[in-house]
Design an enzyme around this catalytic site. Sequence first.
Site, PDB file in Angstrom:
ATOM      1  N   ASP A 113      41.144  43.328  40.812  1.00 26.09           N
ATOM      2  CA  ASP A 113      40.778  43.854  42.139  1.00 26.09           C
ATOM      3  C   ASP A 113      41.992  43.971  43.070  1.00 26.09           C
ATOM      4  O   ASP A 113      42.034  44.804  43.975  1.00 26.09           O
ATOM      5  CB  ASP A 113      39.764  42.936  42.849  1.00 26.09           C
ATOM      6  CG  ASP A 113      38.747  42.274  41.940  1.00 26.09           C
ATOM      7  OD1 ASP A 113      39.055  42.052  40.759  1.00 26.09           O
ATOM      8  OD2 ASP A 113      37.650  41.956  42.416  1.00 26.09           O
ATOM      9  N   ASP A 141      42.903  39.530  50.040  1.00 28.26           N
ATOM     10  CA  ASP A 141      42.009  40.670  50.311  1.00 28.26           C
ATOM     11  C   ASP A 141      42.404  41.478  51.541  1.00 28.26           C
ATOM     12  O   ASP A 141      41.579  42.213  52.089  1.00 28.26           O
ATOM     13  CB  ASP A 141      40.568  40.161  50.478  1.00 28.26           C
ATOM     14  CG  ASP A 141      39.969  39.726  49.149  1.00 28.26           C
ATOM     15  OD1 ASP A 141      40.178  40.439  48.152  1.00 28.26           O
ATOM     16  OD2 ASP A 141      39.306  38.670  49.103  1.00 28.26           O
TER      17      ASP A 141
HETATM   18  N1  GLY Z   1      36.779  42.152  44.997  1.00 28.29           N
HETATM   19  C1  GLY Z   1      35.613  41.393  44.733  1.00 28.29           C
HETATM   20  C2  GLY Z   1      34.621  42.100  43.904  1.00 28.29           C
HETATM   21  O1  GLY Z   1      34.847  43.204  43.451  1.00 28.29           O
HETATM   22  O2  GLY Z   1      33.563  41.524  43.700  1.00 28.29           O
END
Ligand code: GLY
Length: 388
Positions: free
Chosen positions: A173, A113
């Site tokens: 994501d 992330d």
């Molecule tokens: N990247 C985590 C979410 O979108 O929940």
Amino acid sequence: MNRYLWCLAFVCHAATGWGQSLPDEKIVADAAEQLRYLVKYTEQSVQDSTRVSPRTLESGELVLVRRSDWTSGFYPGILWEMFELTKDEQWKDWAQVATARIAGEKSNGRTHDMGFKVYNSFGKGYQLTNDAHYRDVIVHAAKTLSSRFNPAVGCLRSWDHNTDKWQFPVIIDNMLNLELLFAATKLTGDSTYYRMAVSHADKTLENHFREDGGSYHVINYDPQTGEVKHRHTHQGHAHESTWARGQAWAIYGFTMCYRETGEERFLKKALALFSWLSERLPEDGVAYWDFDAPTIPNEPRDASAAAVMTSALYELDDLVPHKPALRELADRIMTSLTEDYRNKKGTNRGFLLAHSTGSKPHDSEVDVPLIYADYYYLEALLRKNGKL
Ligand code: GLY
């Protein structure tokens, strides 16, 4: 309608503003008023270095997260966005303090992330200040993120948890983290980061989509051979359903990859996702949490997915000439979010938008404000006005 009635309708329309969306200056002024509450409550609650950024509300109370949480960069990012929108130095002062709190994340290699955290905070700050320290943090963070790249798979590994289920999970994501890698190549001249980002995007293009254009959330790869072992969901309704925020990350990610590379295949994917969304979004443009949720229209919405899509659509409109439908859809979602999803001023601890959904299958953060909804809403406003 006769001529007299047309004239009357026109005069009423002009006098009341009926049917018109709120002027952007007013949206910014409202946001400034509301976000001052968020700053007040956050700064009252940040007492030590463990809980540093607001994420959501629980029983009406602010939930603060550690800097390692994937959402920790959005609060500083919002403060930078407000500085950009208002040019008021107060937002910059707050942004600098909030950004500094998460600097240590640059060395955290246990997560993918990094882009969400470091690019949306230090990246935004660097664009606005040219601060050499911010530049160093961005490059350091990209180097750390690159340690998660597996050449056999051609991707950055997303999660380290649930190793019983997945050996090398890559979630949709993760497309958003590639922006940090592109930035690192521009800042250093080292094309390694760029090549990793393009490889990851290409593998995502190849493996993350069904024939109908919907995206899978999690692809589990064999880390030795690079073969796809499973196509799963984690936050969506079912393995074969299309999770709304996943689809939002997809259109945002491929639009950004086209901006950074000029590669037509990424543009083609972004435009295909736009067509898909045009057909599948509800009338007000704000997605339900999963496009295949079983009891639509009696399902929660996800304003965060809507905000991400809007920001992506304004950028795509900027990159693609002569396609007014892009901006029309972006405007439609933006107007809905502004008119029907904003919290009343002074309520909900200063969050801008209501009605987001974090993870419905885990019964977590359902129909609540989420910090990233506000971040992408403001980003959409910036893009709409050509300020990004
Ligand atoms: N990247 C985590 C979410 O979108 O929940």
